[in-house]
Design a protein around this motif. Structure first.
Motif, mmCIF file in Angstrom:
data_model
loop_
_atom_site.group_PDB
_atom_site.id
_atom_site.type_symbol
_atom_site.label_atom_id
_atom_site.label_comp_id
_atom_site.label_asym_id
_atom_site.label_seq_id
_atom_site.Cartn_x
_atom_site.Cartn_y
_atom_site.Cartn_z
ATOM 1 N N ASP A 1 16.549 63.794 66.978
ATOM 2 C CA ASP A 1 17.994 64.031 67.125
ATOM 3 C C ASP A 1 18.292 65.528 67.115
ATOM 4 O O ASP A 1 19.188 66.006 67.815
ATOM 5 C CB ASP A 1 18.761 63.347 65.978
ATOM 6 C CG ASP A 1 18.774 61.836 66.144
ATOM 7 O OD1 ASP A 1 18.430 61.360 67.254
ATOM 8 O OD2 ASP A 1 19.099 61.137 65.170
ATOM 9 N N ALA B 1 20.274 67.334 70.029
ATOM 10 C CA ALA B 1 21.528 68.031 69.728
ATOM 11 C C ALA B 1 21.471 69.477 70.242
ATOM 12 O O ALA B 1 22.410 69.959 70.871
ATOM 13 C CB ALA B 1 21.794 68.013 68.223
ATOM 14 N N ASP C 1 32.710 70.238 71.533
ATOM 15 C CA ASP C 1 31.561 70.545 70.672
ATOM 16 C C ASP C 1 31.357 72.053 70.550
ATOM 17 O O ASP C 1 31.105 72.570 69.458
ATOM 18 C CB ASP C 1 30.304 69.865 71.224
ATOM 19 C CG ASP C 1 30.339 68.355 71.022
ATOM 20 O OD1 ASP C 1 31.072 67.908 70.117
ATOM 21 O OD2 ASP C 1 29.649 67.622 71.747
ATOM 22 N N ARG D 1 23.366 69.504 64.766
ATOM 23 C CA ARG D 1 24.118 68.243 64.804
ATOM 24 C C ARG D 1 24.915 68.136 66.102
ATOM 25 O O ARG D 1 25.701 67.203 66.269
ATOM 26 C CB ARG D 1 25.089 68.162 63.633
ATOM 27 C CG ARG D 1 24.418 68.231 62.280
ATOM 28 C CD ARG D 1 24.013 66.866 61.809
ATOM 29 N NE ARG D 1 23.688 66.877 60.398
ATOM 30 C CZ ARG D 1 23.164 65.840 59.775
ATOM 31 N NH1 ARG D 1 22.904 64.735 60.431
ATOM 32 N NH2 ARG D 1 22.890 65.926 58.502
ATOM 33 N N TYR E 1 27.757 64.080 68.026
ATOM 34 C CA TYR E 1 27.372 63.361 66.801
ATOM 35 C C TYR E 1 27.891 61.913 66.839
ATOM 36 O O TYR E 1 27.197 60.974 66.442
ATOM 37 C CB TYR E 1 27.930 64.115 65.594
ATOM 38 C CG TYR E 1 27.678 63.429 64.277
ATOM 39 C CD1 TYR E 1 26.392 63.364 63.747
ATOM 40 C CD2 TYR E 1 28.723 62.829 63.576
ATOM 41 C CE1 TYR E 1 26.166 62.722 62.542
ATOM 42 C CE2 TYR E 1 28.491 62.191 62.372
ATOM 43 C CZ TYR E 1 27.215 62.134 61.861
ATOM 44 O OH TYR E 1 26.975 61.492 60.681
#
Ligand code: 3H9
Length: 697
Positions: A266, A270, A629, A642, A648
């Motif tokens: 992840d 990200a 973002d 993140r 997220y």
């Protein structure tokens, strides 16, 4: 010989084969480029007339590395490792001639060559860690063999590029060549590239680490501590350890295994999303083709308060002369004094020299008369958040600014269209919302009014970039993108206190998540009177926050706010007085306090914000989820690994976010917590926010 394929050209210069990579914009090593390289090197190998090979790229890039857009797609051979092995195995000497950047897989390609030369402006590095990865095509094994374990670890774990002169000093390149490329490299190769040399087979530079078992840990420890992407940083260190302790093939296999794991993490997804979103945000939506920004050679800022001073510094720091306008000499002196103080601190810290500070300071002049803005190509108003005052100022600006000047307001929530309407040139008016401290925070919300012209918008974006900001274009609404979402988080923070949480528990949920500060510590830092004044103006209340302000607890500046502050004035400690104030507030509202889990706190803070983001997206206030973002990353310190709030939400799953919001709405009776129509629709269809606008997933 002619072209090998669309990305690779093979030319002959006597007995030297020159292989040129040309895959714009940065020679990313996608399938076509890898395939072309394979063919070109096979031809050079088989051609008896070729004695030497020079591999080069364009002036901008030798290569920017593996093609990041290919990650997650089915692999296609030849892969990069196969290409590099084929080059390293060539029985004729190969010289990498590096101009521009050689990054990631691009540097790994150069490390597969037998010699490396670089132009003075070249930059070499292994930045994979910034994407949550480690070098996956032999970089962790070959770089230590070239320059030793210590320097290699530093370059791999920091990911920072090395300029050519430093690369020469380290031995990453054999020579720095001033002459034109590739001719200078060909001449150098004829003189110096006598025989193939394979880094794979070299071990002399590994000896210090082999002789001293503790060396790697000693070097890695401080680097790991500073690294952001922890999982990737540990993998980098372990792969380099393998270089010292195992054979090349074993080390390379371990590196490969780590790479395959990390590319699915992840953290890396990200960081890759952030990479592309930042670049996408720079593409202003709905701008007619051919619109050019106007030239900005001079700026003016109205107001020498904290924001005005910070904004002025941004211009001076970028070498753009700036005039600051105030209403009284006293306010001007105070404002410019603060700027002076900021520069002095930078000099003391060693971030700029005293000469540089003086140069920047000299670009700033203070004036008491609006007439002094007459030469400015852009004027930014940064006074109190009061519409009537702003309108008055905009009338003055309209009177004094030269034709074509961009007129901007730094308002953080007021209606730009109202300000534009009092001028004779609404096409030149827009918002430029800086974040505090304005000389530090990189986000710039560029607010497009109903009548803002494409040229004015393009100018504001270009100026933003020129002064080192990350500009993101947003539409007009209360609080724009960032503060409108923040307000949702703030409301939940207050609610959580009343229901049973304490400030330190709420803050911990966000610092554990990766924020540098929680909302209450942040509020104390910014000053609680800011929100209080806003609520007064709007006739709204926040029981706990208002009670703190009314008790004289304005945050760090008064030594107490949600926390008490010790001798240094900066370290928050929980305060029993605040706990009493909160429990009294709960009692007065007849709320039965309860224990609230960290998980609930986190979801209560983040999910309503994401919900507001969905509304913002649906209304077109932000063009893409990625823009939201980027705003959170650069304006509110959302942790990059993140990916930003909208990314997220995709990771935890939109159906889950929607179901939790339903539950929060049921429990509180607050209908605004119900999933926004867009969120509900996407949760039901299984799509992500990336499907809205032109953003990537
Ligand atoms: C890697 O190499 C893994 C290997 O170890 C192992 C493999 C097995 N791929 O930044 P810019 C696009 S991981 C695809 O505005 P600049 C970028 O999206 C990779 N696309 O220009 C943009 O597209 P658009 C390690 C890429 O001059 C355009 O190029 N490498 C890639 O300011 C221009 O980019 C890195 O992490 C890529 N690798 O800066 C380097 N790179 O125009 C990442 C760029 O459509 N790249 N694009 O928006 C950079 O740091 C900067 O882009 C660079 C140029 C310094 C190269």
């Amino acid at each position: 010989m002619g072209n090998i394929n669309a990305c690779v050209d093979l030319q002959r210069d006597g007995d030297v084969a020159v292989i040129v990579m040309d895959n714009p914009p940065v020679n990313a090593l996608g399938f076509a480029l890898r395939d072309g390289l394979m063919q070109a090197f096979a031809r050079a190998r088989d051609d008896a007339g070729v004695r030497l090979v020079v591999l080069t790229g364009t002036e901008r890039a030798f290569s920017g590395g593996a093609d990041i857009t290919e990650f997650g797609k089915p692999p296609r051979e030849p892969n990069l490792r196969q290409v590099i092995t084929a080059i390293e195995d060539l029985p004729k000497p190969v010289v990498a001639a590096i101009q521009g950047v050689a990054l990631g897989g691009g540097l790994e390609l150069a490390l597969g060559c037998h010699y490396r030369v670089a132009a003075p402006k070249a930059r070499l590095g292994l930045p994979e860690i910034k994407l949550g990865l480690l070098p996956g095509a032999g970089g962790t094994q070959r770089l230590p063999r070239l320059i030793g374990i210590e320097k290699a670890l530093e370059i791999i774990v920091t990911g920072d590029p090395v300029p050519a002169p430093a690369a020469l000093a380290l031995g990453m390149v054999e020579a720095m060549l001033d002459g034109p490329f590739p001719a200078a490299a060909v001449a150098w190769a004829r003189q110096n590239a006598t025989a193939p040399r394979r880094l794979r087979e070299r071990t002399d530079k590994l000896e210090p680490a082999r002789a001293d078992a503790g060396l790697i840990d000693r070097v890695a420890a401080p680097l790991l501590k500073r690294a952001r992407a922890q999982q990737a940083a540990r993998a980098c260190a372990e792969a380099v350890r393998a270089a010292a302790e195992k054979s090349f093939d074993e080390g390379a296999a371990l590196e490969r295994q780590f790479f395959m794991e990390l590319v699915k993490s992840d953290e890396s997804k990200a960081l890759r999303h952030v990479f592309f979103s930042e670049r996408e945000a720079q593409k202003v939506p709905n701008l007619p083709a051919g619109v050019e920004p106007r030239k900005v050679l001079r700026a003016a800022v109205i107001g020498a308060g904290t924001m005005g001073g910070g904004i002025s510094m941004c211009f001076a720091n970028a070498g753009i002369p700036v005039t600051v306008i105030e209403t009284s000499q006293e306010a001007l002196d105070r404002g410019l004094g603060r700027v002076e103080g900021n520069y002095n601190t930078s000099v003391k810290r060693g971030s700029i020299t005293a000469d540089e500070a003086a140069r920047r300071r000299a670009l700033l002049e203070g004036k008491l008369d609006f007439a002094a803005i007459a030469d400015a190509d852009i004027v930014i108003e940064a006074v109190f958040e009061e519409m009537e005052l702003k309108k008055q100022i905009f009338r003055e600006l309209d009177r004094h600014a030269k034709p074509g000047a961009v007129i901007a307001s730094n308002t953080s929530y007021l209606d730009i269209n109202e300000m534009a309407a009092v001028t004779s040139r609404p096409g030149d008016v827009l918002g430029m919302h800086f974040f505090s401290p304005a000389n530090v925070m990189r986000l710039l919300e560029v607010v497009r009014g109903a009548k803002t012209s494409p040229e004015a918008l393009a100018t504001a974006v270009a100026v933003g970039r020129a002064i080192g900001k990350v500009p993101v274009v947003v539409g007009v609404c209360d609080g724009f993108v960032g503060n409108r979402m923040l307000a949702r988080r703030g409301a939940q923070g207050e609610r959580l206190l009343l229901e049973g949480a304490l400030p330190q528990e709420v803050d911990r949920a966000l610092t554990d998540f990766g924020f540098r500060m929680g909302p209450f510590a942040m509020g104390d830092l910014a000053g609680l009177d800011i929100g209080w004044r806003l609520r007064q103006a709007r006739g709204t209340r926040a029981i706990v926050a208002d009670a703190l302000v009314e008790a004289g607890r304005l945050g760090q500046k008064t030594g107490k706010g949600y926390y008490a502050y010790g001798a240094d004035g900066r370290t928050p400690t929980p305060d029993p007085e605040v706990e009493k104030l909160i429990t009294d507030a709960s009692a007065s509202l007849q709320i039965q306090r309860r224990a609230i889990s960290q998980q609930e706190i986190l979801e209560r803070l983040l999910f309503p914000m994401i919900n507001e983001g969905a509304r913002i997206l649906e209304e077109g206030i932000a063009a893409r989820a990625g823009d939201i973002d980027v705003i959170w990353l650069h304006g509110y310190n959302w942790p990059a690994y993140r990916g930003g709030p909208m990314f997220y939400a995709g990771l935890v799953g939109l159906p889950y976010v929607a179901s939790r919001l339903e539950a929060f709405a049921d429990a509180s009776g607050d209908a605004s917590l119900r999933p926004a129509p867009l969120l509900a629709r996407l949760a039901a269809s299984g799509e992500g926010f990336g499907s809205v606008g032109t953003a990537r997933g």
